[in-house]
Each structure stands twice: as C-alpha cells, then as structure tokens.
Design an enzyme around this catalytic site. Structure first.
Site, PDB file in Angstrom:
ATOM      1  N   ASN A 283       0.845  -1.183   0.000  1.00 58.13           N
ATOM      2  CA  ASN A 283       0.000   0.000   0.000  1.00 58.13           C
ATOM      3  C   ASN A 283       0.889   1.244   0.000  1.00 58.13           C
ATOM      4  OD1 ASN A 283       0.391   1.027   2.842  1.00 58.13           O
ATOM      5  ND2 ASN A 283      -0.343  -1.039   3.301  1.00 58.13           N
ATOM      6  N   ARG A 284       0.273   2.407  -0.083  1.00 55.87           N
ATOM      7  CA  ARG A 284       1.014   3.646  -0.328  1.00 55.87           C
ATOM      8  C   ARG A 284       1.542   4.335   0.922  1.00 55.87           C
ATOM      9  NH1 ARG A 284       0.415   6.033  -5.292  1.00 55.87           N
ATOM     10  NH2 ARG A 284      -0.970   4.965  -6.755  1.00 55.87           N
TER      11      ARG A 284
END
Ligand code: C5P
Length: 224
Positions: A34-35
């Site tokens: 994820n970011r």
C-alpha cells in the site's frame, strides 16, 4: 539538551511504534502493498526519542532514514510486524501507526507465477491478517496507553470511535481527509484524536509538528 517541562513527562517511558506499510508476498518477485510512506510513524518516533523516551520503531518496508536515539526493527509482512511488536512488550505506550495489510495471500508461490497461453485471469486466495493493535490491547502485558490510527473517508468520528471501542484502545487518531495536503504520502497532515470522554483536533501541520502535538496528548493521557 534541556527539555520543556511538559516534554519531560515521556523521559524514560518505553514507547513501541509501528510505521510504514507491510508487503505481502505473492511469489519471489511480486507482492501486495500500500502507499503508506511511514512518515507519520517515523515523525512520532523521532519526536519521542527527542523527549528521551526509550523508543523502539518497528518499520515496514520504507525508504526513510533511521531517526537518532532509537532502536529500529525492520520487517516486511504483517505476520513479521505482529511478531516483532509483541516481542517488544512490555512497554508503557504502543502507537500503531503502520498501514498493516488486512489480507495476505494464503500461500506464497515458490517460483514466479507465469502467464499461460489462453488463460486471461488469475485468482489469488487471500486470508485475513492478525490485528496487531487489537492483540497488543488484549495482551497480558498491555501497555498503559494503546494508540491506534484510522484512515477514514467519511463518518470519521463514528468509525474511529467504533474502532476505539472494538479494539479496546485508549486513543485513536483519525486522518482528517479533505484537508489540502493531508494523507498518506504527504508531508502535512491533520488529525482528529478521540478518547472515551474527549476529542482534540490537531493540525493541519507538517507531520513533524503534528507528532509533537500527538505526543503532548499521549503524555497528558498517560498521566490522566
Ligand atoms: O481496522 P483498521 O485497519 O482500519 O484499523 C487501523 C488501525 O489498526 C491502525 O492503527 C493499524 O496500525 C492497526 N492495524 C493493526 N493490524 C492489522 C490491521 C490494522 O495493527 N492487521
């Protein structure tokens, strides 16, 4: 180095902080991630170390330098982060600032998954990961203060308070979305922090300043 009087309240306190994303491997070359940049968790860890707390930073895969005056434990997956965090108990405070994957592949393919002629789909079976925060809060060696984060897009207070209750937390910091510059990869952020009988809006401010404001609140609640 001298500390402001209010800063000295965390001196010598053992604070475990998780930060960054987790990467869940699919095969030897691919993963689900994820970011999360880890900036918020690293800023909290750095600020706590400046206040002379005994800080352990459990970091997922990020590209950030290690702040001064703390011990860093690097992990990759949610399962590794779970084991690393629990291994650091007992502690006075746990701050779960990591964006832990909720699902992980049921099995890691031992070799690279290849395309097959005529096959246009690939199904990955995912299983739930263990909730690190809930496990820390339910642990026999539960820290005196357990702090979680919530990334919500709507009904922020309702969802954040739901998590506070369900995971048995002392504080939950919800990202205030819709505020310019706030969010995962940004240097700025705005938080709404809730506890059983109170709340406080922090920021918008650079993550480094916000970390100090959150630590002020943590020190307050620790000594409430
Ligand atoms: O339930 P949700 O994932 O939205 O809750 C977010 C909070 O829970 C964050 O503090 C995150 O670090 C923590 N968490 C965790 N382990 C998981 C999933 C989330 O510690 N497997």
């Amino acid at each position: 180095m001298s500390l402001r009087r209010e800063d000295a309240r965390l001196a010598g306190q053992r604070i475990v902080i998780s930060a960054g994303p987790t990467f869940e491997d699919i095969d030897p070359v691919r993963f689900i991630g994820n970011r999360s940049s880890g900036k918020m968790g690293f800023a909290i860890a750095a600020a706590a170390a400046r206040r002379a707390a005994d800080v352990v930073l459990v970091a997922g895969p990020v590209t950030l330098p290690t702040p001064m005056g703390l011990r860093r434990v690097d992990v990759r997956s949610a399962a590794q982060m779970h084991a690393a965090v629990l291994a650091e108990l007992p502690a006075d405070v746990y701050v779960g600032a990591a964006a832990v994957a909720d699902f992980t592949p049921q099995r890691v393919a031992p070799s690279k998954i290849k395309k097959q002629a005529g096959v246009d789909t690939l199904t990955l079976e995912l299983v739930r990961t263990t909730d690190i925060l809930a496990d820390v809060a339910a642990h026999a060696q539960r820290p005196r203060l357990v702090v979680g984060f919530a990334a919500e897009t709507d009904h922020v207070e309702q969802y954040a308070r739901g998590k506070l209750e369900k995971k048995k937390l002392d504080l939950i910091a919800a990202n205030r979305v819709g505020i310019a510059g706030s969010g995962f990869e940004s240097d700025d952020n705005a938080l709404m922090v809730y506890w059983r009988d109170g709340e406080r809006a922090l920021g918008p401010a650079p993550k480094t300043q916000l970390a100090d404001a959150l630590l002020d609140l943590i020190a307050e609640r620790l000594h409430a």
